[in-house]
Structures are given as C-alpha cells and as structure tokens.
Design a protein around this motif. Structure first.
Motif, PDB file in Angstrom:
ATOM      1  N   PRO A   1       0.806  -1.234   0.000  1.00  0.00           N
ATOM      2  CA  PRO A   1       0.000   0.000   0.000  1.00  0.00           C
ATOM      3  C   PRO A   1       0.836   1.279   0.000  1.00  0.00           C
ATOM      4  O   PRO A   1       0.503   2.249  -0.699  1.00  0.00           O
ATOM      5  CB  PRO A   1      -0.824  -0.140   1.281  1.00  0.00           C
ATOM      6  CG  PRO A   1      -0.978  -1.614   1.464  1.00  0.00           C
ATOM      7  CD  PRO A   1       0.341  -2.178   1.037  1.00  0.00           C
ATOM      8  N   ALA A   2       1.910   1.319   0.762  1.00  0.00           N
ATOM      9  CA  ALA A   2       2.748   2.520   0.797  1.00  0.00           C
ATOM     10  C   ALA A   2       3.426   2.747  -0.553  1.00  0.00           C
ATOM     11  O   ALA A   2       3.544   3.896  -1.017  1.00  0.00           O
ATOM     12  CB  ALA A   2       3.791   2.411   1.903  1.00  0.00           C
ATOM     13  N   MET A   3       3.880   1.664  -1.194  1.00  0.00           N
ATOM     14  CA  MET A   3       4.487   1.802  -2.518  1.00  0.00           C
ATOM     15  C   MET A   3       3.463   2.320  -3.523  1.00  0.00           C
ATOM     16  O   MET A   3       3.762   3.186  -4.352  1.00  0.00           O
ATOM     17  CB  MET A   3       5.048   0.457  -2.991  1.00  0.00           C
ATOM     18  CG  MET A   3       6.429   0.139  -2.464  1.00  0.00           C
ATOM     19  SD  MET A   3       7.226  -1.254  -3.325  1.00  0.00           S
ATOM     20  CE  MET A   3       6.310  -2.637  -2.646  1.00  0.00           C
ATOM     21  N   ALA A   4       2.240   1.808  -3.452  1.00  0.00           N
ATOM     22  CA  ALA A   4       1.195   2.240  -4.384  1.00  0.00           C
ATOM     23  C   ALA A   4       0.875   3.718  -4.197  1.00  0.00           C
ATOM     24  O   ALA A   4       0.694   4.455  -5.184  1.00  0.00           O
ATOM     25  CB  ALA A   4      -0.048   1.384  -4.201  1.00  0.00           C
ATOM     26  N   THR A   5       0.803   4.165  -2.954  1.00  0.00           N
ATOM     27  CA  THR A   5       0.531   5.583  -2.684  1.00  0.00           C
ATOM     28  C   THR A   5       1.643   6.469  -3.225  1.00  0.00           C
ATOM     29  O   THR A   5       1.385   7.512  -3.845  1.00  0.00           O
ATOM     30  CB  THR A   5       0.365   5.806  -1.174  1.00  0.00           C
ATOM     31  OG1 THR A   5      -0.777   5.066  -0.716  1.00  0.00           O
ATOM     32  CG2 THR A   5       0.165   7.281  -0.862  1.00  0.00           C
ATOM     33  N   ALA A   6       2.881   6.070  -3.022  1.00  0.00           N
ATOM     34  CA  ALA A   6       4.013   6.855  -3.514  1.00  0.00           C
ATOM     35  C   ALA A   6       4.023   6.908  -5.041  1.00  0.00           C
ATOM     36  O   ALA A   6       4.330   7.953  -5.637  1.00  0.00           O
ATOM     37  CB  ALA A   6       5.321   6.270  -2.985  1.00  0.00           C
ATOM     38  N   ILE A   7       3.689   5.797  -5.675  1.00  0.00           N
ATOM     39  CA  ILE A   7       3.630   5.762  -7.137  1.00  0.00           C
ATOM     40  C   ILE A   7       2.489   6.630  -7.654  1.00  0.00           C
ATOM     41  O   ILE A   7       2.643   7.382  -8.634  1.00  0.00           O
ATOM     42  CB  ILE A   7       3.508   4.311  -7.627  1.00  0.00           C
ATOM     43  CG1 ILE A   7       4.871   3.618  -7.483  1.00  0.00           C
ATOM     44  CG2 ILE A   7       2.998   4.227  -9.064  1.00  0.00           C
ATOM     45  CD1 ILE A   7       4.865   2.143  -7.739  1.00  0.00           C
ATOM     46  N   ARG A   8       1.360   6.587  -7.001  1.00  0.00           N
ATOM     47  CA  ARG A   8       0.231   7.445  -7.374  1.00  0.00           C
ATOM     48  C   ARG A   8       0.616   8.917  -7.280  1.00  0.00           C
ATOM     49  O   ARG A   8       0.305   9.718  -8.166  1.00  0.00           O
ATOM     50  CB  ARG A   8      -0.956   7.141  -6.472  1.00  0.00           C
ATOM     51  CG  ARG A   8      -2.259   7.839  -6.870  1.00  0.00           C
ATOM     52  CD  ARG A   8      -3.363   7.444  -5.930  1.00  0.00           C
ATOM     53  NE  ARG A   8      -3.083   7.883  -4.564  1.00  0.00           N
ATOM     54  CZ  ARG A   8      -3.473   7.236  -3.467  1.00  0.00           C
ATOM     55  NH1 ARG A   8      -4.134   6.104  -3.557  1.00  0.00           N
ATOM     56  NH2 ARG A   8      -3.181   7.719  -2.278  1.00  0.00           N
ATOM     57  N   ASP A   9       1.346   9.290  -6.237  1.00  0.00           N
ATOM     58  CA  ASP A   9       1.769  10.683  -6.060  1.00  0.00           C
ATOM     59  C   ASP A   9       2.783  11.097  -7.127  1.00  0.00           C
ATOM     60  O   ASP A   9       2.751  12.233  -7.620  1.00  0.00           O
ATOM     61  CB  ASP A   9       2.363  10.882  -4.669  1.00  0.00           C
ATOM     62  CG  ASP A   9       1.333  10.753  -3.551  1.00  0.00           C
ATOM     63  OD1 ASP A   9       0.123  10.786  -3.852  1.00  0.00           O
ATOM     64  OD2 ASP A   9       1.752  10.599  -2.385  1.00  0.00           O
ATOM     65  N   ALA A  10       3.682  10.197  -7.493  1.00  0.00           N
ATOM     66  CA  ALA A  10       4.679  10.512  -8.521  1.00  0.00           C
ATOM     67  C   ALA A  10       4.015  10.712  -9.881  1.00  0.00           C
ATOM     68  O   ALA A  10       4.422  11.589 -10.660  1.00  0.00           O
ATOM     69  CB  ALA A  10       5.720   9.401  -8.595  1.00  0.00           C
ATOM     70  N   ILE A  11       3.000   9.912 -10.177  1.00  0.00           N
ATOM     71  CA  ILE A  11       2.261  10.083 -11.432  1.00  0.00           C
ATOM     72  C   ILE A  11       1.530  11.423 -11.432  1.00  0.00           C
ATOM     73  O   ILE A  11       1.536  12.148 -12.439  1.00  0.00           O
ATOM     74  CB  ILE A  11       1.275   8.919 -11.630  1.00  0.00           C
ATOM     75  CG1 ILE A  11       2.041   7.627 -11.912  1.00  0.00           C
ATOM     76  CG2 ILE A  11       0.284   9.222 -12.765  1.00  0.00           C
ATOM     77  CD1 ILE A  11       1.174   6.385 -11.878  1.00  0.00           C
ATOM     78  N   ALA A  12       0.912  11.766 -10.319  1.00  0.00           N
ATOM     79  CA  ALA A  12       0.202  13.043 -10.231  1.00  0.00           C
ATOM     80  C   ALA A  12       1.144  14.209 -10.502  1.00  0.00           C
ATOM     81  O   ALA A  12       0.770  15.199 -11.151  1.00  0.00           O
ATOM     82  CB  ALA A  12      -0.449  13.189  -8.863  1.00  0.00           C
ATOM     83  N   ALA A  13       2.382  14.086 -10.035  1.00  0.00           N
ATOM     84  CA  ALA A  13       3.376  15.153 -10.214  1.00  0.00           C
ATOM     85  C   ALA A  13       4.114  15.050 -11.549  1.00  0.00           C
ATOM     86  O   ALA A  13       4.935  15.926 -11.855  1.00  0.00           O
ATOM     87  CB  ALA A  13       4.380  15.100  -9.066  1.00  0.00           C
ATOM     88  N   ARG A  14       3.848  13.988 -12.314  1.00  0.00           N
ATOM     89  CA  ARG A  14       4.556  13.729 -13.575  1.00  0.00           C
ATOM     90  C   ARG A  14       6.074  13.754 -13.346  1.00  0.00           C
ATOM     91  O   ARG A  14       6.831  14.379 -14.086  1.00  0.00           O
ATOM     92  CB  ARG A  14       4.140  14.734 -14.656  1.00  0.00           C
ATOM     93  CG  ARG A  14       2.708  14.616 -15.080  1.00  0.00           C
ATOM     94  CD  ARG A  14       2.412  15.437 -16.328  1.00  0.00           C
ATOM     95  NE  ARG A  14       2.489  16.860 -16.056  1.00  0.00           N
ATOM     96  CZ  ARG A  14       1.451  17.620 -15.674  1.00  0.00           C
ATOM     97  NH1 ARG A  14       0.251  17.077 -15.524  1.00  0.00           N
ATOM     98  NH2 ARG A  14       1.608  18.906 -15.441  1.00  0.00           N
ATOM     99  N   ASP A  15       6.490  13.043 -12.322  1.00  0.00           N
ATOM    100  CA  ASP A  15       7.895  13.050 -11.895  1.00  0.00           C
ATOM    101  C   ASP A  15       8.512  11.680 -12.166  1.00  0.00           C
ATOM    102  O   ASP A  15       8.379  10.753 -11.361  1.00  0.00           O
ATOM    103  CB  ASP A  15       7.974  13.407 -10.414  1.00  0.00           C
ATOM    104  CG  ASP A  15       9.403  13.624  -9.936  1.00  0.00           C
ATOM    105  OD1 ASP A  15      10.342  13.163 -10.607  1.00  0.00           O
ATOM    106  OD2 ASP A  15       9.573  14.253  -8.874  1.00  0.00           O
ATOM    107  N   LEU A  16       9.180  11.542 -13.301  1.00  0.00           N
ATOM    108  CA  LEU A  16       9.778  10.262 -13.684  1.00  0.00           C
ATOM    109  C   LEU A  16      10.905   9.867 -12.747  1.00  0.00           C
ATOM    110  O   LEU A  16      11.114   8.674 -12.488  1.00  0.00           O
ATOM    111  CB  LEU A  16      10.276  10.336 -15.127  1.00  0.00           C
ATOM    112  CG  LEU A  16      10.868   9.052 -15.717  1.00  0.00           C
ATOM    113  CD1 LEU A  16       9.856   7.909 -15.679  1.00  0.00           C
ATOM    114  CD2 LEU A  16      11.337   9.295 -17.153  1.00  0.00           C
ATOM    115  N   SER A  17      11.632  10.850 -12.219  1.00  0.00           N
ATOM    116  CA  SER A  17      12.747  10.538 -11.323  1.00  0.00           C
ATOM    117  C   SER A  17      12.259   9.900 -10.024  1.00  0.00           C
ATOM    118  O   SER A  17      13.001   9.160  -9.374  1.00  0.00           O
ATOM    119  CB  SER A  17      13.558  11.795 -11.015  1.00  0.00           C
ATOM    120  OG  SER A  17      12.789  12.729 -10.273  1.00  0.00           O
TER     121      SER A  17
END
Length: 324
Positions: A213-229
């Motif tokens: 769940p924590a990994m999924a939340t972090a990935i969701r946030d990175a997509i929202a920010a369009r942050d590939l890094s």
C-alpha cells in the motif's frame, strides 16, 4: 441480429498487484496503479444467436478451448441475467499483440468482452459496473476499462462491487513504455496459479501485502506530479518485490528468461549513460522500459540490439474501452 463491438487496451501495473484476498470474487489483496497502453489492443465482437444452444468463443481465428469458453460463458451468463435475456452468444476476439505470455492480454480481453457483451444485450454503458464485472474475471481487467492512469484498491472479502477508478486521463502525461518482447509462447505458470502458490508457500507473502500500500501511494503521487525521477525507482522496487515473492515459492515461480535479464541490463546501462529510463515487468518474461517521449527512440534502439529480444513495441497512455 444484435451485436456489440469493443476495443480495449492492455495495461501495465506500475504498482504491482499479486495475491488475492477473496478467491471466489477475484478480489486483489493489495492495491495497484497502472497505465493503459496504446496500441496494445484486443478487439472483441459479441453477436447474439437465438438458435444457439451454447456460447461459442473464437480467439485469433481458432476455436477456444473448453476452459477458455467456460470462463467467457460465466461472464456472459451474468450479463444475460442482468439484461433478462436468454440468447446465447458467439464471441470473436483478436489480440493485436502476444497472447497469454505476460503482456496483460487477459486484462484487455475480458474488458473488451464485458463491454461488447453489455452492448449486445442492450445494457447501457456503465464503466464502474463494467470494471467490477471485468475484475471478477481478471483483476487486471478492471483497470483496462479505463484509459490513462488507473487505480484498483485492495479488495475487502465479499465486496463484489469493487471497481477500478481513473486517476488521470491519457493526456495527463506523455509517458512512454518500450516493450521488449522476449517470446511469443504462453507462459508456463499463469498468474492465478502463481499468486496462489505465493500465498500458500512463500515466507515473504505477508511482508508483500503489508508493504505494497505505501508503494502504491508513492507511485500514485509521482504520477500526479509527472515526476519520472520519483516514479522510476518506485516502479522498479515494486516489480522487484513481486518477482522476489514469486521466486520464494515452493517450487520457485520463475518468469525471467535469459533475454529478460539481458534487457534489464540494457536499461541499467542506458541509465548509467544518463538516460532516465526504468524497468518494469508483469508475470511474464517481457521487459517494459519507462521513459520520456524524447528518450524513447534511443531506448527502442538499445533494446532492439539486445540479444534474445524478438521485437520491440512502442506504447503510450491509451484511451478508455471503445464500444460500438
């Protein structure tokens, strides 16, 4: 003669799904976040036949097996019950990419089947209901009802209404996935069997369920920010954790082939040379490289030159299921 035609796309989970909380309802034990891929399309036509005694399924121009036909008939039966109909159906389906080899053909296949069948039986479009029904067939199929970036929550046992939801449309981010196709053959261990084996025999299964769940939340946030890094390392951690879980079963479930490892090494070399590219995989041997649109040509050329890679597909975020 009533019929429906649907085109659905495969999806790739960036936050991986592996494991079930309710086997009967096919509910995922962990959340997942995916991107729907254009042009990896399944096209399915459902035609009603009042004179038929049973449902018929044709896949890629060939009569489907009894097992495959039964899986399709189960979902057709549920749609008939909702529509108050009795006519059986003839289903013809074509995948425009390798089938049952770890490229999510079951996801696009069941999403297209559900959408086309609902149209053929006269039911209105209802993406949430379509997603829940597709999930009952294949959890990943719930995500292929929607385009762009999609989330499927972990399922609470007994919740047959669980559906995916779109986080962002395809236009949100021009991310590119370059797919190194390793084989055209079907994989030896299907996802459902592999998940069951993980739950039954791996000493790491509970750690996977707790950490995802924590990994999924972090990935969701990175997509929202369009942050590939941010997204890239998280996606690599998710896929490495999933395959580590599969490797820890008894007997080990091994989806990698030598060319898979070679393709992963190619991606690491590109990154060492300054290219922002990251790897993910599904439960299969194929390797998907995540990059910007600008870097995709260089990634494609490098993967095409990798020993053992049969061919390379270029993918980008695709649309919702299309129905006629």
């Amino acid at each position: 003669m009533s019929q429906g035609l649907a085109r659905a796309r495969a999806n790739i989970a960036l936050a991986k799904y592996w494991g079930k909380s309710d086997l009967a309802l096919n509910l995922p034990a962990v959340p997942s976040v995916s991107v729907t891929l254009e042009p990896m399309i399944t096209e399915t036509r459902v035609t009603l036949d009042a004179s038929a005694e049973r449902d018929v399924l044709v896949l890629g121009g060939e009569q489907a097996s009894e097992h495959e036909t039964r899986r399709a008939a189960r979902v057709l039966s549920r749609i008939r019950d909702e529509a108050g109909a009795k006519d059986k159906a003839r289903v013809t389906s074509v995948n425009h990419f390798p089938t049952a080899s770890g490229l999510a053909s079951s996801a696009s296949g069941f999403a297209a089947l559900v959408a086309a069948a609902r149209r053929a039986y006269g039911l209105p479009r209802d993406p949430k209901k379509e997603s829940a029904l597709a999930r009952w067939c294949s959890a990943s199929a719930a995500r292929s009802i929607y385009g762009g970036f999609v989330e499927l929550s972990a399922g609470v046992p007994g919740d047959d209404a669980l559906a995916a939801r779109q986080l962002h449309p395809a236009s949100h981010w021009d991310l590119r996935l370059t797919v190194a196709v390793i084989t055209e053959a079907r994989k030896d261990v299907g996802s459902t069997d592999g998940m069951a084996l993980s739950k039954e025999t791996s000493p790491y299964y509970r750690a996977w369920v707790d950490a995802t769940p924590a990994m999924a939340t972090a990935i969701r946030d990175a997509i929202a920010a369009r942050d590939l890094s941010r997204l890239g390392p998280l996606a690599e951690q998710s896929v490495a954790s999933m395959h580590a879980l599969a490797l820890s079963t008894s007997p080990p479930t091994i989806y990698f082939q030598p060319a898979s490892l070679a393709a992963l090494a190619t991606i690491r070399r590109l990154r060492a040379d300054g290219v922002a590219v990251f790897a993910t995989m599904d439960a299969g041997p194929h390797v998907k490289a995540i990059s910007s649109a600008d870097d995709a040509p260089r990634v494609k050329a490098a993967l095409e030159a990798t020993q053992g890679v049969l061919r390379v597909l270029e993918a980008r975020p695709g649309p919702d299921v299309e129905v006629e």
